[in-house]
Motif scaffolding. Structure first.
Motif, mmCIF file in Angstrom:
data_model
loop_
_atom_site.group_PDB
_atom_site.id
_atom_site.type_symbol
_atom_site.label_atom_id
_atom_site.label_comp_id
_atom_site.label_asym_id
_atom_site.label_seq_id
_atom_site.Cartn_x
_atom_site.Cartn_y
_atom_site.Cartn_z
ATOM 1 N N PHE A 47 -0.163 5.093 2.558
ATOM 2 C CA PHE A 47 0.282 3.965 1.739
ATOM 3 C C PHE A 47 -0.420 2.687 2.177
ATOM 4 N N VAL A 48 -0.789 1.854 1.198
ATOM 5 C CA VAL A 48 -1.388 0.553 1.485
ATOM 6 C C VAL A 48 -0.490 -0.585 0.987
ATOM 7 N N ALA A 49 -0.180 -0.565 -0.301
ATOM 8 C CA ALA A 49 0.612 -1.645 -0.885
ATOM 9 C C ALA A 49 1.246 -1.162 -2.188
ATOM 10 N N VAL A 50 2.321 -1.846 -2.583
ATOM 11 C CA VAL A 50 3.000 -1.492 -3.833
ATOM 12 C C VAL A 50 3.579 -2.746 -4.465
ATOM 13 N N LEU A 51 3.677 -2.715 -5.791
ATOM 14 C CA LEU A 51 4.194 -3.847 -6.543
ATOM 15 C C LEU A 51 5.035 -3.340 -7.698
ATOM 16 N N SER A 52 6.074 -4.094 -8.027
ATOM 17 C CA SER A 52 6.917 -3.761 -9.172
ATOM 18 C C SER A 52 6.470 -4.553 -10.387
ATOM 19 N N TRP A 53 6.223 -3.853 -11.497
ATOM 20 C CA TRP A 53 5.855 -4.552 -12.726
ATOM 21 C C TRP A 53 6.974 -5.509 -13.148
ATOM 22 N N SER A 54 8.205 -5.047 -13.058
ATOM 23 C CA SER A 54 9.304 -5.810 -13.628
ATOM 24 C C SER A 54 9.720 -6.995 -12.769
ATOM 25 N N GLY A 55 9.761 -6.825 -11.455
ATOM 26 C CA GLY A 55 10.265 -7.884 -10.597
ATOM 27 C C GLY A 55 9.232 -8.560 -9.733
ATOM 28 N N GLY A 56 8.064 -7.955 -9.648
ATOM 29 C CA GLY A 56 7.036 -8.557 -8.823
ATOM 30 C C GLY A 56 7.230 -8.325 -7.336
ATOM 31 N N ASN A 57 8.237 -7.527 -6.959
ATOM 32 C CA ASN A 57 8.436 -7.251 -5.533
ATOM 33 C C ASN A 57 7.225 -6.516 -4.966
ATOM 34 N N THR A 58 6.896 -6.809 -3.706
ATOM 35 C CA THR A 58 5.757 -6.174 -3.068
ATOM 36 C C THR A 58 6.123 -5.636 -1.688
ATOM 37 N N ASP A 59 5.316 -4.708 -1.223
ATOM 38 C CA ASP A 59 5.446 -4.157 0.122
ATOM 39 C C ASP A 59 4.054 -3.773 0.588
ATOM 40 N N TYR A 60 3.791 -3.989 1.892
ATOM 41 C CA TYR A 60 2.480 -3.691 2.452
ATOM 42 C C TYR A 60 2.640 -2.905 3.750
ATOM 43 N N THR A 61 1.682 -2.053 4.028
ATOM 44 C CA THR A 61 1.649 -1.442 5.336
ATOM 45 C C THR A 61 1.212 -2.501 6.353
ATOM 46 N N ASP A 62 1.673 -2.367 7.578
ATOM 47 C CA ASP A 62 1.448 -3.419 8.561
ATOM 48 C C ASP A 62 -0.028 -3.727 8.793
ATOM 49 N N SER A 63 -0.869 -2.734 8.745
ATOM 50 C CA SER A 63 -2.273 -2.940 9.101
ATOM 51 C C SER A 63 -3.038 -3.808 8.103
#
Length: 122
Positions: A47-63
Motif C-alpha cells: 500500500f502507498v496511499a488512498v483517497l475517498s472520492w466522496s469525502g476526500g479522506n486520505t491515508d499514506y504509508t509512513d515511508s
C-alpha cells in the motif's frame, strides 16, 4: 465495471519528482476508495496511499508521508499521485486500485489498473 488506466511513470534521478495519473471509468459507490499500491521486484505488493472520492479522506504509508500527495479531479474522474523527493527505494511498478472502503489491504480492492513503472536512479 470499473476500468482504471495509469500513466506518468518513468525514469527519474533521486530527489526528483513524478506525477502519476489514474483515469477511472464506470465508477460507482463500490469504488469510492481510490488507492495506489506498488510492487518492487521480488517483493509483495504494498500500500502507498488512498483517497475517498466522496469525502476526500486520505491515508499514506509512513515511508511516503511528507513526500507523496494523493489527489482527485472529480470532473475528470482522475486520481493523481504527486511524488517528490524520490528515492531509489521508491522504484517499483505502481498500480491504481479501486474499492469500497479506505483500507490498506490489497484483497479489499477488486479493481486494478495495469501498472506503470517508476524507476529512481541514485
Amino acid at each position: 465495471q470499473v476500468q482504471l488506466v495509469e500513466s506518468g511513470g518513468g525514469l527519474v534521478q533521486a530527489g526528483g519528482s513524478l506525477r502519476l495519473s489514474c483515469a477511472a471509468s464506470g465508477r460507482t459507490v463500490s469504488s469510492d476508495a481510490m488507492a495506489w499500491f506498488r510492487q518492487a521486484p521480488g517483493k509483495e505488493r504494498e500500500f502507498v496511499a488512498v483517497l475517498s472520492w466522496s469525502g476526500g479522506n486520505t491515508d499514506y504509508t509512513d515511508s511516503v508521508k511528507g513526500r507523496f500527495t494523493i489527489s482527485r479531479d472529480n470532473a475528470k474522474n482522475a486520481v493523481y499521485l504527486q511524488m517528490n523527493s524520490l528515492k531509489p527505494d521508491d522504484t517499483a511498478v505502481y498500480y491504481c486500485a479501486a474499492g469500497r472502503f479506505i483500507v490498506r489491504l490489497t484483497a479489499h480492492y477488486p479493481y486494478w489498473g495495469q501498472g506503470t513503472q517508476v524507476t529512481v536512479s541514485s
